[in-house]
Design an enzyme around this catalytic site. Structure first.
Site, PDB file in Angstrom:
ATOM      1  CD  GLU A 102      -2.950  -1.148   2.286  1.00  0.00           C
ATOM      2  OE1 GLU A 102      -2.545  -0.669   3.358  1.00  0.00           O
ATOM      3  OE2 GLU A 102      -4.040  -1.709   2.151  1.00  0.00           O
ATOM      4  CD  GLU A 159       5.040 -21.046  11.550  1.00  0.00           C
ATOM      5  OE1 GLU A 159       5.218 -21.126  12.777  1.00  0.00           O
ATOM      6  OE2 GLU A 159       4.048 -20.518  11.025  1.00  0.00           O
TER       7      GLU A 159
END
Length: 273
Positions: free
Chosen positions: A79, A110
């Site tokens: 953004e 992960e």
């Protein structure tokens, strides 16, 4: 370590609750999040100052995380270009498991301590950059390994976690520990913990961009004009800054391609940037 994020919910027998009871319970829990963030403002401030300093000198900001935490980092990074007109590679979000993991969980991604630094090498990360690890639990190996290697290579490091005294925070030079307490659904850190992380990310990137001069007054003078709504907003910003009419403001916008350049090149020099 004591993991608050794994503690049992204050609510039980959720499946027996009415929809209204479920919604009110979640909302009641959500109210605690801004207060938890408020307590960490001094630590967020230190991290923002470091990031702004590095980015003013040409550095970049990187986020790493897994699952929800990784997705939130990618969201914040993605953004920044449309909102503030910065290059797409100035703020970068990386998720364990790669882009596939944005939409679908990648098994064991992960748990690899080495992979984050390998992923970061694609961007030629260096000591001029800042790395923030995002992990609600504060125990994600992918994030721990990335921060540890970044420290060894001389980078400034920070983190956003939701437990105290976590391994991730221990690796970060500028840790932010937003402890929101047990989740409404036990262990579902996409809820309060995710909201807390999103709030902190908003605060970090917005404050940094303001410090870098990407906002004037309270306006996004460098935003990308990607739809009609934003074009109309841009015209209104030019009109407000220059006191010119809508038609002239639109012509300036079309000629110069941005609010900032349109205002700088407006015929009436009595305007304020």
């Amino acid at each position: 370590m004591n993991r608050t994020t794994e503690e049992a919910s204050h609510y039980n027998d959720l499946e027996k609750m009415s929809v209204r009871e479920l919604l009110e319970g979640m909302n009641r829990e959500d109210r605690s999040v801004p207060y938890a963030v408020e307590k960490e403002i001094p630590h967020i401030e230190k991290l923002v100052e470091v990031i702004a300093g590095k980015m003013s000198a040409g550095g970049r900001l990187f986020y790493i995380g897994a699952g929800t935490s990784g997705r939130l980092g990618i969201l914040d990074a993605s953004e920044c270009p449309p909102t503030y007109g910065v290059p797409f590679d100035m703020v970068v979000g990386i998720i364990a498991g790669g882009d596939t993991a944005i939409r679908k969980a990648v098994e064991n991604a992960e748990d690899d301590m080495e992979q984050a630094w390998i992923d970061l090498q694609e961007y030629n990360i260096n000591e001029g950059d800042v790395l923030i690890g995002i992990a609600a639990s504060g125990t994600t190996p992918y994030v721990i390994g990335g921060l540890r290697k970044a420290n060894e290579m001389g980078l400034e490091t920070g983190c956003i976690v939701c437990n105290y005294n976590s391994p991730v925070a221990a690796e970060a030079k500028y840790p932010v520990e937003v402890v929101v307490g047990p989740e409404f659904v036990t262990g579902s850190t996409r809820m309060k913990s995710g909201t807390a992380q999103k709030l902190v990310l908003n605060m970090i990137s917005t404050s940094v961009m303001i410090r870098l001069g990407r906002v004037k007054g309270n306006k996004m003078f460098d935003m990308q004009l990607t739809n009609h709504k934003l074009v109309n907003r841009a015209v209104n910003m030019i009109m407000e800054s220059t006191k010119l009419d809508a038609e002239t403001s639109m012509k300036l916008l079309e000629e110069f391609g941005s609010v900032r350049k349109a205002v700088e090149n407006a015929p009436d020099r009595n305007h304020q940037l």
